[in-house]
Write a protein that holds these residues in place. Structure first.
Motif, short mmCIF file in Angstrom:
data_model
loop_
_atom_site.label_atom_id
_atom_site.label_comp_id
_atom_site.label_asym_id
_atom_site.label_seq_id
_atom_site.Cartn_x
_atom_site.Cartn_y
_atom_site.Cartn_z
N GLU A 1 -43.86 21.83 0.05
CA GLU A 1 -42.75 22.25 0.91
C GLU A 1 -43.17 23.38 1.84
O GLU A 1 -42.57 23.59 2.89
CB GLU A 1 -41.55 22.66 0.05
N ASN A 2 -44.22 24.10 1.45
CA ASN A 2 -44.77 25.15 2.32
C ASN A 2 -45.09 24.62 3.71
O ASN A 2 -45.01 25.36 4.70
CB ASN A 2 -46.03 25.72 1.64
N ASP B 1 -42.34 25.09 6.21
CA ASP B 1 -41.85 26.48 6.19
C ASP B 1 -42.63 27.27 7.24
O ASP B 1 -43.50 28.07 6.93
CB ASP B 1 -42.11 27.05 4.78
N TYR C 1 -41.88 29.72 9.05
CA TYR C 1 -41.64 31.16 9.15
C TYR C 1 -42.70 31.97 8.41
O TYR C 1 -43.06 33.06 8.83
CB TYR C 1 -40.24 31.50 8.60
N HIS C 2 -43.16 31.44 7.28
CA HIS C 2 -44.10 32.24 6.50
C HIS C 2 -45.38 32.55 7.29
O HIS C 2 -46.09 33.49 6.95
CB HIS C 2 -44.43 31.54 5.17
N ASP D 1 -34.97 28.80 5.38
CA ASP D 1 -35.47 27.79 4.43
C ASP D 1 -34.96 26.39 4.75
O ASP D 1 -35.03 25.50 3.91
CB ASP D 1 -35.04 28.17 3.00
N VAL E 1 -37.48 23.52 4.27
CA VAL E 1 -37.74 23.31 2.84
C VAL E 1 -36.60 22.53 2.20
O VAL E 1 -36.82 21.58 1.44
CB VAL E 1 -37.96 24.68 2.14
#
Lengths: 405, 405, 405
Positions: free
Chosen positions: A192-193, A196, A198-199, A346, A349
């Motif tokens: 799921e990363n 994502d 934003y990270h 999120d 995700v």
């Protein structure tokens, strides 16, 4: 004295994982979805006449290649008395158990029983449990589901029509392109990363960075798209020269993640694609396939602390410069979804999880999940990439360009 | 043939531990009693801008100190998506999660959510689970119980009014003053040892000794006293010079043991006090605090085999010269009370167990256990010591001197 | 699409072990049968004044020898407060607990309680759980069953009337005569191997061989015989010189296997006999006793890869040259009988299993199993051997010679 709620840790729940996301073993709901697709098990050159043990979806198996060249992937326990075929002798047409000499073909058929009368009058009634193996550009895949549901192997357009003169395919199997090969955590939290984005600004830039191309430090416009076959994210960054960096990443059900190189060394449609391999509930390996010109390195690896590789870091430097490995393994062997609190960033995700769980239920209800086909050529078209868009770019040639119009 | 009972091992019970003595985890009866008191978690200098993991009462936590100097003790899993804050970045006013950048103060308040709109419009609704930290003479303590039951930190008279010119406080954290820091066994079996004066003559003298001052080899008159706050033992030895060595040891509910130095290097009221730290059900650490003149060593350590430290011993020498570590860890990871057979010399141990279990039940019934106070200054007075009593000594100045009258 | 059965691994059962064959712990059905016999626990010289830990039938025990020469085998936990007697001090007549000094004789009687009034007015009411020990030609045996069912120690004819001038007894305790001492698998799968003559041609010849005498490569006539006390196999090989090699192997209930040396260095009745020691459910040790002329080696060890010992092999060479260790440990920590498929060559194995399970049920029903005697001299006669039979041989002197008539 009345109870005070000042958020302290006393009485907090320990929480639990969502089994429909994380379980991979035989007979589990999520494991049965995973068993409807092909999964990578190793490089082609890892299947040799020396048997080796591989673990896939919680099952330990033996991989070998008979002397006629056929790769085999079988249950280790001999179907006779249970000695492991890891110690088997590989012959022209199969593997022979060392204990009583039964010989099994790559498809499990019993070809010889030397201690039985007539070398096994009844040998066709025995079969060593086996799985089919498919070699795709040097990476071996297996299908571990029911025989009558075996889908075509999906072929990706970005890997078709290779010019053997100038191009080559490279397989990279370190976790997150730099770091250990096997991550000691559940596969889904690594997966799921990829949805994502934003990270990247925090983990890979503000905290430890820049680990990637400096253009990725520019805060983008982000949106997510749901497709029948998966989820995509678009990130649009206005560059100083007036162009726009339009970056599309994708996740395909169940384990494919397509992340164009974050070093921006390749522009346009991506040249690589990865498969997460759920080894078991708490171990994950990632196989990436990269198409590249001969003589060039496949892509830059992330750097930590300015110029170090992951393996060069001290324990304290791992704390100072965490990367994908620390963030994902740091969620625990299996993250506990019930004590998460998702926020607006999120959204990607959440979309990946929802779609996966929907497909878990499709299979549990007897249906066929998305992305499996039983006829045709199995061709699939990838859309992820790093696209530079200028005033003259024809947006119709850019995937998911509606976010820019 | 009839059954013979010759005591052989066939059919013996394996036995079990008393859960009201040994369990330390959240929600257990004994664990809830322990959670009504302050417990040591580490030296003050261990809380730094580099987060570290500590385990207390079966809970794994992260200890840090923000750049403004405030120590923090928090749940490792970020309340957002669960990445461990062990990899967090410590800032002026808190610790920032490496994955999405949420910033938490030492008291758990969420101060920043950089990937959320307006850096977190709703951030005050999030709180990272936390525990309070108190620094007592350089040793950090935490209270892990319900907020509205948080007691005053108890201050001991023997550590008050330090003359900073000539005195200093030293923290010693090796198990049993010599030996490994962490003992791989339940805390209670290490604790009750402090109310078992008989083992000194056997373990520390007859078997392995003398490990302590030779005066302790003299067989004393022993008695035990029950107090509201704990149990004491007095040992009175008539010395060759006509004086009496009057030694008082104490245990305070729940984890404090006060054992005047057995090398007799300090006479009068004790200069040290220890806290057992139940790390989890099967691991124990002991923190001792010693007040001493500057420039002198804190106290002599036990010696083994004449002149060796615990770490110098071979395996065989550990068998020849067992000490507190071997005797207590040698009872197993968790001793099994149901197969013990206590005798008259175990009276002190029985008293400690009985009182602890009574307090477990007080808390289970909704009450407040002994030794917690919610107002006042938290001052407590210790009575343990090695007192030399001669013909001219005023017995009224000697604690528990009635045993001598 | 209909379901296809092509034998693939999807949906296969994982299977389970037969508890009546594999369980060894106290209170289990098979464990209670095993507890009706004597089992080897170590060489006589391993019982010394330095206590050592041994594990037998899933029980951890302490072995020592007091200073008067009596060996003791006792429960490690002191019956008083539970400290392990591994740290005990061995004295003239017993072992003394290091914690409070209680002294126990080899038969568990409490001889001293130094911290109790009058050194233990009531000490005769205490007894440390113990087992009897018997020294047979330098190998120590224990009986771990109920006292009133303790059988005579069985004495084997092949080890009687030793000529001390010219002969000696040697104890060998490496697993399968070459390889590690302890095999990490259940004892029964190592045991039934002794009644599986077919594997010799495959494992020890065709796959890895020849590991034994080349005559054993000749395919024999094989038959199996059931006896009250066990099972035998006969293998008859017609040799080029017109004689017949008549080889008899035996298994005796419960753990004795008698395998004449496969290097054929000894002809006639065997000179050796082995006991499997079930350490626990997943660990096995084998003690072999060999009677031999002084000055000669006990027997040749199997060779691997032509001329190597087991310990010289690389990982890859272990795969190329598997032996008994690989075949038996390779069945898993505990083999899973329910997914075996026995064939005609497994007849001896089936007979051994059937007889063992019958005896399990005899004991469960309150009876005495085969092979235990309560009066007489305990003498037993072994029949296994390598017999060379020529035209002039009197077949009446050859055990189980009816297979040759």
């Amino acid at each position: 004295m009345t109870t005070i709620d000042d958020g302290r840790a006393y009485g907090r729940e320990s929480g639990e994982a969502d089994p429909e996301l994380v379980e991979v073993g035989p007979g589990t709901r999520a494991g049965e979805l995973l068993r409807r697709y092909w999964h990578p098990v190793g490089r082609s050159e890892e299947a040799t006449t020396q048997p080796r043990t591989v673990s896939v979806l919680g099952e330990e198996l033996v991989l070998f290649r008979d002397r006629s060249g056929t790769p085999g992937l079988i249950e280790p326990r001999c179907c006779h008395r249970g000695t492991t075929l890891y110690f088997g002798r590989v012959e022209e047409n199969g593997i022979r158990c060392p204990y009583h000499g039964w010989l099994f073909a790559a498809d499990g058929r019993c070809l010889d029983q030397p201690c039985e009368p007539d070398r096994g009058r009844n040998k066709t009634s025995y079969r060593q449990p086996w799985y089919p193996v498919f070699d795709y550009h040097g990476l071996l895949f297996t299908y571990m589901g029911p025989a009558h549901k075996q889908p075509l192997f999906p072929r990706y357009d970005i890997f078709e029509d290779l010019d053997e003169e100038t191009e080559e395919m490279v397989i990279i199997d370190h976790f997150a392109f730099g770091g250990p090969t096997v991550a000691p955590c559940n596969w889904f939290q690594t997966h799921e990363n990829a949805m994502d984005p934003y990270h990247v600004f925090i983990l890979h830039n503000a905290i430890s960075g820049p680990q990637f191309d400096p253009k990725l430090e520019i805060w983008p416009r982000i949106s997510f798209q749901r497709h029948a076959w998966g989820v995509t994210a678009t990130q649009d960054r206005d560059l100083p020269d007036g162009t726009t960096l339009h970056r599309v990443t994708e996740i395909r059900v169940p384990t494919v993640r397509v992340i164009p190189t974050p070093t921006l060394s390749v522009l346009g449609k991506t040249n690589n694609l990865s498969w997460a391999l759920p080894i078991d509930d708490t171990h994950t390996r990632v196989f990436a396939m990269v198409r590249k010109p001969k003589g060039l390195p496949p892509q830059g690896l992330p750097v930590y602390g300015g110029d170090k590789s992951w393996f060069d870091l001290t324990d304290e430097e791992h704390q100072l410069y965490p990367g994908d490995y620390e963030a994902q393994v740091g969620q625990g062997a299996i993250t506990r979804h019930s004590v998460e609190r998702l926020a607006s960033s999120d959204r990607g995700v959440s979309m990946v999880r929802r779609q996966f769980k929907e497909q878990v239920r499709v299979v549990a209800d007897g249906g066929d999940p998305v992305g499996v086909t039983f006829d045709g050529d199995g061709a699939e078209s990838v859309i992820a990439g790093n696209y530079i868009i200028g005033p003259d770019t024809d947006l119709d040639t850019i995937p998911l360009s509606e976010t820019l119009r």
